[in-house]
Design a protein around this motif. Structure first.
Motif, mmCIF file in Angstrom:
data_model
loop_
_atom_site.group_PDB
_atom_site.id
_atom_site.type_symbol
_atom_site.label_atom_id
_atom_site.label_comp_id
_atom_site.label_asym_id
_atom_site.label_seq_id
_atom_site.Cartn_x
_atom_site.Cartn_y
_atom_site.Cartn_z
ATOM 1 N N ILE A 55 -4.315 6.019 -11.460
ATOM 2 C CA ILE A 55 -4.486 6.760 -10.210
ATOM 3 C C ILE A 55 -5.696 7.688 -10.274
ATOM 4 O O ILE A 55 -6.338 7.936 -9.241
ATOM 5 N N GLY B 237 -1.580 -3.571 -4.551
ATOM 6 C CA GLY B 237 -1.850 -2.365 -3.766
ATOM 7 C C GLY B 237 -0.700 -1.391 -3.713
ATOM 8 O O GLY B 237 -0.863 -0.278 -3.223
ATOM 9 N N VAL C 182 -8.495 5.648 -9.097
ATOM 10 C CA VAL C 182 -8.370 5.445 -7.653
ATOM 11 C C VAL C 182 -8.827 6.682 -6.891
ATOM 12 O O VAL C 182 -9.543 6.586 -5.880
ATOM 13 N N GLY D 90 0.850 -1.185 0.000
ATOM 14 C CA GLY D 90 0.000 0.000 0.000
ATOM 15 C C GLY D 90 0.879 1.227 0.000
ATOM 16 O O GLY D 90 2.103 1.139 0.098
ATOM 17 N N VAL E 14 -10.368 -1.223 -5.170
ATOM 18 C CA VAL E 14 -9.662 -0.164 -4.447
ATOM 19 C C VAL E 14 -10.151 -0.150 -3.003
ATOM 20 O O VAL E 14 -11.342 -0.295 -2.738
ATOM 21 N N THR F 46 -4.748 0.776 -0.912
ATOM 22 C CA THR F 46 -4.336 -0.559 -1.294
ATOM 23 C C THR F 46 -5.429 -1.180 -2.139
ATOM 24 O O THR F 46 -6.434 -0.534 -2.443
ATOM 25 N N ASN F 47 -5.247 -2.428 -2.538
ATOM 26 C CA ASN F 47 -6.293 -3.145 -3.271
ATOM 27 C C ASN F 47 -7.359 -3.653 -2.314
ATOM 28 O O ASN F 47 -7.071 -4.042 -1.178
ATOM 29 N N MET G 218 -2.017 1.945 -9.301
ATOM 30 C CA MET G 218 -1.933 0.986 -8.204
ATOM 31 C C MET G 218 -1.761 -0.405 -8.803
ATOM 32 O O MET G 218 -2.643 -0.894 -9.521
ATOM 33 N N THR H 195 -1.909 -4.161 -9.537
ATOM 34 C CA THR H 195 -3.091 -4.948 -9.216
ATOM 35 C C THR H 195 -3.068 -6.381 -9.728
ATOM 36 O O THR H 195 -3.511 -7.279 -9.032
ATOM 37 N N PRO I 220 2.408 1.150 -5.291
ATOM 38 C CA PRO I 220 2.345 2.202 -6.306
ATOM 39 C C PRO I 220 3.151 1.885 -7.562
ATOM 40 O O PRO I 220 4.216 1.261 -7.492
#
Length: 423
Positions: free
Chosen positions: A296, A266, A299, A144, A189, A155-156, A279, A281, A268
């Motif tokens: 992003i 999760g 997100v 994260g 997300v 994070t995811n 993010m 994934t 970057p």
């Protein structure tokens, strides 16, 4: 693990002890209509794509650039001016500048399981003592990144989905109990929070301006190896969920060849200026150099809704559809008898309408061929999905369809995606 078209795999250590690949049974399914493969958007209208695998668990969250009370806003300006074009050590510069804002997330939950006797006699006649439920703990980890100095972390959703305990470990070794503030399984997300102050944060970039070929950096905790840095390029933008086999998601993904592995979920994806642009994934099992990240900007949008409403309302119509081709047209006309007579060679054909859904209430029918939405021509499922995903709940969409050789307009008002379809 279930199989997908592309054997998509969640890039992180699943909190429940296995790599979790979400294959929605009641969202988008692969169906056969008279031998023709179609994408089914039954209860889960318009998720752009096919079945997709997340990196770990599945809570929803969002990035926020708004500051409320003690929450510091995520930065929107570059942390420094180094770039790959002028500094051969730009990766080092990025990691030194923003690496402290990347965290490890360990999630666990208690599950009930039963022991069953292996002896055929006991299995037949039963042994209550052996079939009593017992508790066991499932664990997993992901990554994260911190977006506010007061402890909000993105994070995811699949990293913290169903977790009883969330532990966040900073790069300096400090650990904190995490609390899930919100999650959205449709975009995968999640937003969590720890009680801390003066934390380092990641500056936020703009994923709408990305170009293939840009240098990118991934930071995370793959396979439990904390603070791992990989780099590569941005391979492509706008990969639909169907492109990567993730039909239960509503995301157009960023593709990168930076190494992504289980545990990166999760974390970057950064540009050469140290701004987070996505993010991390998903990966495709067995492939090399194929990693996927949520842009992003997506997100941020999701996180804002979670913060303001505590939930994310995704527009829903309730249809099943297929992209029409001359081959599919010929097959349907041959196998459907008098039920359908398709005359057009392209468009989006409705093959099922969910009962009592917005599409059903508005009068859309099996066999309707969508030609445009709000006067925007459509010829592919993905185009319909994007237009619906960006629509507003309760605001009618003017859908032009061909029906029995005539073009008619049907006003369909999207409703919120039912919760049972999201999970």
């Amino acid at each position: 693990m279930k199989k997908t078209k592309h054997n998509l795999q969640v890039p992180d250590i699943d909190p429940w002890g296995f790599l979790h690949r979400r294959e929605s049974s009641n969202m988008i399914k692969l169906m056969l209509l008279n031998g023709v493969a179609v994408v089914s958007l039954s209860g889960c209208s318009f998720l752009p794509g096919r079945i997709f695998e997340s990196q770990t668990n599945n809570p929803q969250s969002q990035v926020t650039t708004q500051n409320t009370n003690d929450h510091s806003p995520a930065l929107t300006t570059p942390a420094f001016t180094s770039s790959s074009g002028t500094d051969p050590n730009f990766v080092v510069a990025v990691v030194q500048q923003v690496g402290d804002a990347v965290v490890r997330i360990d999630a666990s939950r208690v599950v009930q399981s039963r022991r069953f006797p292996t002896d055929p006699f006991l299995r037949r006649f039963g042994n209550p003592g052996l079939s009593q439920p017992r508790e066991r703990v499932q664990q997993g980890s992901g990554s994260g990144f911190i977006i506010t100095s007061s402890g909000q972390i993105l994070t995811n959703a699949h990293v913290v989905d169903g977790a009883d305990s969330v532990i966040v470990t900073l790069k300096d070794g400090r650990t904190f109990d995490g609390r899930v503030l919100g999650e959205d399984p449709v975009t995968d997300v999640a937003l969590i929070e720890i009680e801390a102050n003066n934390l380092p944060i990641l500056p936020i970039g703009d994923s709408d301006t990305l170009q293939p070929g840009e240098a990118v950096i991934a930071i995370g905790n793959p396979l439990g190896l904390n603070n791992t840095v990989t780099s590569g390029i941005l391979s492509a933008t706008g990969r639909s969920s169907s492109d990567i086999g993730a039909s239960d998601k509503r995301v157009d993904y960023i593709q990168t060849d930076a190494a992504i592995n289980p545990g990166n979920s999760g974390g970057p994806l950064l540009n050469s200026r140290g701004q987070v642009i996505g993010m991390n994934t998903a990966i495709i099992r067995g492939a090399q150099g194929l990693g996927f990240a949520i842009p992003i900007n997506t997100v941020q949008r999701i996180s804002q809704e979670l913060i303001t409403k505590g939930r994310v309302d995704h527009p829903y119509l309730g249809i099943q559809m297929v992209t029409l081709t001359p081959e599919i047209k010929a097959t349907i006309n041959r196998d459907s008898g008098d039920r359908l007579n398709i005359t057009a060679d392209q468009g989006v054909l409705l093959v099922s309408i969910v009962p009592r859904s917005p599409a059903s209430l508005a009068g859309l029918r099996l066999g309707d061929l969508i030609q445009s939405i709000n006067n925007q021509p459509v010829t592919k499922i993905e185009e319909v999905q994007k237009l619906v995903a960006t629509s507003q709940i309760g605001i009618p969409l003017q859908i032009q369809v061909e029906r029995n050789g005539q073009v008619i307009s049907v006003a369909v008002s999207p409703a919120p995606l039912p919760a049972e379809i999201q999970s």
